[in-house]
Scaffold this motif. Structure first.
Motif, PDB file in Angstrom:
ATOM      1  N   VAL A 143     -11.001   4.919  -2.423  1.00  0.00           N
ATOM      2  CA  VAL A 143      -9.942   5.716  -1.838  1.00  0.00           C
ATOM      3  C   VAL A 143      -8.664   5.969  -2.798  1.00  0.00           C
ATOM      4  O   VAL A 143      -8.084   6.773  -2.660  1.00  0.00           O
ATOM      5  CB  VAL A 143      -9.674   5.299  -0.309  1.00  0.00           C
ATOM      6  CG1 VAL A 143      -8.339   6.021   0.269  1.00  0.00           C
ATOM      7  CG2 VAL A 143     -10.994   5.403   0.450  1.00  0.00           C
ATOM      8  N   LEU A 144      -8.378   4.820  -3.300  1.00  0.00           N
ATOM      9  CA  LEU A 144      -7.122   4.885  -4.443  1.00  0.00           C
ATOM     10  C   LEU A 144      -7.359   6.054  -5.245  1.00  0.00           C
ATOM     11  O   LEU A 144      -6.265   6.645  -5.885  1.00  0.00           O
ATOM     12  CB  LEU A 144      -7.432   3.630  -5.080  1.00  0.00           C
ATOM     13  CG  LEU A 144      -6.979   2.447  -4.181  1.00  0.00           C
ATOM     14  CD1 LEU A 144      -6.915   1.086  -4.908  1.00  0.00           C
ATOM     15  CD2 LEU A 144      -5.534   2.427  -3.547  1.00  0.00           C
ATOM     16  N   MET A 145      -8.506   6.389  -5.715  1.00  0.00           N
ATOM     17  CA  MET A 145      -8.702   7.311  -6.793  1.00  0.00           C
ATOM     18  C   MET A 145      -8.037   8.671  -6.161  1.00  0.00           C
ATOM     19  O   MET A 145      -7.591   9.735  -7.026  1.00  0.00           O
ATOM     20  CB  MET A 145     -10.290   7.821  -7.341  1.00  0.00           C
ATOM     21  CG  MET A 145     -10.695   6.600  -7.691  1.00  0.00           C
ATOM     22  SD  MET A 145     -12.503   6.984  -8.414  1.00  0.00           S
ATOM     23  CE  MET A 145     -13.210   7.329  -6.953  1.00  0.00           C
ATOM     24  N   ALA A 146      -8.193   8.970  -4.989  1.00  0.00           N
ATOM     25  CA  ALA A 146      -7.483  10.112  -3.983  1.00  0.00           C
ATOM     26  C   ALA A 146      -6.102  10.286  -4.008  1.00  0.00           C
ATOM     27  O   ALA A 146      -5.522  11.092  -3.527  1.00  0.00           O
ATOM     28  CB  ALA A 146      -8.237  10.472  -3.018  1.00  0.00           C
ATOM     29  N   TRP A 147      -5.363   9.215  -4.243  1.00  0.00           N
ATOM     30  CA  TRP A 147      -4.045   9.075  -4.106  1.00  0.00           C
ATOM     31  C   TRP A 147      -3.134   9.558  -5.101  1.00  0.00           C
ATOM     32  O   TRP A 147      -2.566   9.224  -5.896  1.00  0.00           O
ATOM     33  CB  TRP A 147      -3.643   7.481  -4.127  1.00  0.00           C
ATOM     34  CG  TRP A 147      -3.902   6.777  -2.938  1.00  0.00           C
ATOM     35  CD1 TRP A 147      -4.534   6.929  -1.806  1.00  0.00           C
ATOM     36  CD2 TRP A 147      -3.053   5.376  -2.558  1.00  0.00           C
ATOM     37  NE1 TRP A 147      -4.789   5.794  -1.039  1.00  0.00           N
ATOM     38  CE2 TRP A 147      -3.599   5.060  -1.307  1.00  0.00           C
ATOM     39  CE3 TRP A 147      -2.183   4.707  -3.144  1.00  0.00           C
ATOM     40  CZ2 TRP A 147      -3.117   3.745  -0.567  1.00  0.00           C
ATOM     41  CZ3 TRP A 147      -1.740   3.685  -2.572  1.00  0.00           C
ATOM     42  CH2 TRP A 147      -2.279   3.112  -1.275  1.00  0.00           C
ATOM     43  N   GLU A 148      -3.354  11.074  -5.060  1.00  0.00           N
ATOM     44  CA  GLU A 148      -2.642  11.865  -6.156  1.00  0.00           C
ATOM     45  C   GLU A 148      -1.237  12.465  -5.614  1.00  0.00           C
ATOM     46  O   GLU A 148      -1.229  12.204  -4.516  1.00  0.00           O
ATOM     47  CB  GLU A 148      -3.806  12.991  -6.739  1.00  0.00           C
ATOM     48  CG  GLU A 148      -4.855  12.541  -7.309  1.00  0.00           C
ATOM     49  CD  GLU A 148      -4.443  11.912  -8.681  1.00  0.00           C
ATOM     50  OE1 GLU A 148      -3.388  12.336  -9.245  1.00  0.00           O
ATOM     51  OE2 GLU A 148      -5.204  10.799  -9.230  1.00  0.00           O
ATOM     52  N   ASP A 149      -0.889  13.059  -6.591  1.00  0.00           N
ATOM     53  CA  ASP A 149       0.310  14.086  -6.246  1.00  0.00           C
ATOM     54  C   ASP A 149       1.378  13.050  -5.526  1.00  0.00           C
ATOM     55  O   ASP A 149       2.001  12.171  -6.128  1.00  0.00           O
ATOM     56  CB  ASP A 149       0.235  15.455  -5.387  1.00  0.00           C
ATOM     57  CG  ASP A 149      -1.034  16.272  -6.068  1.00  0.00           C
ATOM     58  OD1 ASP A 149      -0.777  16.326  -7.165  1.00  0.00           O
ATOM     59  OD2 ASP A 149      -1.707  16.873  -5.220  1.00  0.00           O
ATOM     60  N   GLN A 150       1.619  13.449  -4.228  1.00  0.00           N
ATOM     61  CA  GLN A 150       2.756  12.524  -3.673  1.00  0.00           C
ATOM     62  C   GLN A 150       2.411  11.158  -3.368  1.00  0.00           C
ATOM     63  O   GLN A 150       3.441  10.143  -3.086  1.00  0.00           O
ATOM     64  CB  GLN A 150       3.115  13.278  -2.202  1.00  0.00           C
ATOM     65  CG  GLN A 150       1.840  13.079  -1.262  1.00  0.00           C
ATOM     66  CD  GLN A 150       2.158  13.426   0.281  1.00  0.00           C
ATOM     67  OE1 GLN A 150       2.459  14.588   0.171  1.00  0.00           O
ATOM     68  NE2 GLN A 150       2.277  12.975   1.065  1.00  0.00           N
TER      69      GLN A 150
ATOM     70  N   LYS B 113       1.000   9.137  -5.899  1.00  0.00           N
ATOM     71  CA  LYS B 113       0.562   8.750  -7.206  1.00  0.00           C
ATOM     72  C   LYS B 113       1.638   7.398  -7.698  1.00  0.00           C
ATOM     73  O   LYS B 113       0.818   6.350  -8.149  1.00  0.00           O
ATOM     74  CB  LYS B 113       0.812   9.699  -8.433  1.00  0.00           C
ATOM     75  CG  LYS B 113       0.264   9.313  -9.638  1.00  0.00           C
ATOM     76  CD  LYS B 113       0.059  10.589 -10.653  1.00  0.00           C
ATOM     77  CE  LYS B 113      -0.510  10.196 -11.921  1.00  0.00           C
ATOM     78  NZ  LYS B 113      -0.908  11.393 -12.591  1.00  0.00           N
ATOM     79  N   ALA B 114       2.541   7.305  -7.296  1.00  0.00           N
ATOM     80  CA  ALA B 114       3.598   6.259  -7.868  1.00  0.00           C
ATOM     81  C   ALA B 114       3.173   5.141  -6.834  1.00  0.00           C
ATOM     82  O   ALA B 114       3.207   3.850  -7.356  1.00  0.00           O
ATOM     83  CB  ALA B 114       5.069   6.629  -7.218  1.00  0.00           C
ATOM     84  N   GLU B 115       2.725   5.398  -5.544  1.00  0.00           N
ATOM     85  CA  GLU B 115       2.427   4.200  -4.930  1.00  0.00           C
ATOM     86  C   GLU B 115       1.133   3.463  -5.477  1.00  0.00           C
ATOM     87  O   GLU B 115       1.083   2.332  -5.337  1.00  0.00           O
ATOM     88  CB  GLU B 115       2.317   4.659  -3.261  1.00  0.00           C
ATOM     89  CG  GLU B 115       3.614   4.871  -2.591  1.00  0.00           C
ATOM     90  CD  GLU B 115       4.340   6.172  -2.818  1.00  0.00           C
ATOM     91  OE1 GLU B 115       3.380   6.807  -3.643  1.00  0.00           O
ATOM     92  OE2 GLU B 115       5.111   6.582  -2.083  1.00  0.00           O
ATOM     93  N   ARG B 116       0.056   4.392  -5.638  1.00  0.00           N
ATOM     94  CA  ARG B 116      -1.144   3.934  -6.214  1.00  0.00           C
ATOM     95  C   ARG B 116      -0.959   2.839  -7.481  1.00  0.00           C
ATOM     96  O   ARG B 116      -1.271   2.040  -7.708  1.00  0.00           O
ATOM     97  CB  ARG B 116      -1.655   4.856  -6.670  1.00  0.00           C
ATOM     98  CG  ARG B 116      -3.194   4.428  -6.990  1.00  0.00           C
ATOM     99  CD  ARG B 116      -4.282   5.473  -7.636  1.00  0.00           C
ATOM    100  NE  ARG B 116      -3.559   6.098  -8.959  1.00  0.00           N
ATOM    101  CZ  ARG B 116      -3.593   7.438  -9.303  1.00  0.00           C
ATOM    102  NH1 ARG B 116      -4.267   8.217  -8.199  1.00  0.00           N
ATOM    103  NH2 ARG B 116      -3.056   7.813 -10.269  1.00  0.00           N
ATOM    104  N   ARG B 117       0.100   3.656  -8.275  1.00  0.00           N
ATOM    105  CA  ARG B 117       0.358   2.925  -9.617  1.00  0.00           C
ATOM    106  C   ARG B 117       1.189   1.395  -9.218  1.00  0.00           C
ATOM    107  O   ARG B 117       0.948   0.454  -9.829  1.00  0.00           O
ATOM    108  CB  ARG B 117       1.193   3.781 -10.666  1.00  0.00           C
ATOM    109  CG  ARG B 117       0.305   4.899 -11.196  1.00  0.00           C
ATOM    110  CD  ARG B 117       1.125   5.663 -12.303  1.00  0.00           C
ATOM    111  NE  ARG B 117       1.047   4.706 -13.560  1.00  0.00           N
ATOM    112  CZ  ARG B 117       0.053   4.502 -14.171  1.00  0.00           C
ATOM    113  NH1 ARG B 117      -1.183   4.797 -13.781  1.00  0.00           N
ATOM    114  NH2 ARG B 117       0.585   3.674 -15.232  1.00  0.00           N
TER     115      ARG B 117
END
Length: 142
Positions: free
Chosen positions: A56-63, A65-69
């Protein structure tokens, strides 16, 4: 944990910010580390954080993305940098392995392709992995 960190939970946001969650987990790891140093634990096996459906982390794009990183850097910090915990990112998505290697770099992750095991076979597999690194079997860890 949230109540201890922010007090009155009724006024807390419904979904706590990632920073609150990571700080709470670090506080738990620090408490575990102090108990280990004091000799009050039965064993000193480090805690393991397991994230199922990590793809699911792969889908954390756009808004997000910073949280995923931030979350991925947190995983590196508690495993490689501070050596406080292990992190297992479990998924059935084959492309996750290459995605994670790209996100973190190959030096920060190790992949194990396990497959779909019945419970007893999975236990034997895990016991063998633990034996290879000199740790007690799953049944012995309880």
């Amino acid at each position: 944990i949230l109540k201890a960190l922010v007090g009155d939970v009724s006024c807390a946001p419904e979904t706590p910010p990632l920073a609150v969650i990571t700080e709470a987990y670090i506080a738990l790891l620090d408490a575990w580390n102090k108990a280990r140093a004091a000799g009050t634990l039965k064993d000193d096996m480090p805690p393991v954080l397991v994230v199922d459906e990590a793809n699911v982390l792969m889908a954390w794009e756009d808004q997000y993305k910073a949280e995923r990183r931030t979350l991925l850097r947190f995983f590196v910090a508690i495993t490689k940098a501070r050596r406080l915990s292990h992190v297992i990112l479990a998924t059935s998505e084959f492309s996750f392995q290459s995605w994670l290697s790209t996100e973190l770099g190959p030096a920060f992750c190790r992949s194990f392709v396990v497959g779909d095991f019945p419970v007893e076979e999975a236990r034997r597999f895990l016991d063998e992995c633990l034996r290879q690194v000199g740790k007690p079997r799953v049944a012995d860890a309880h």
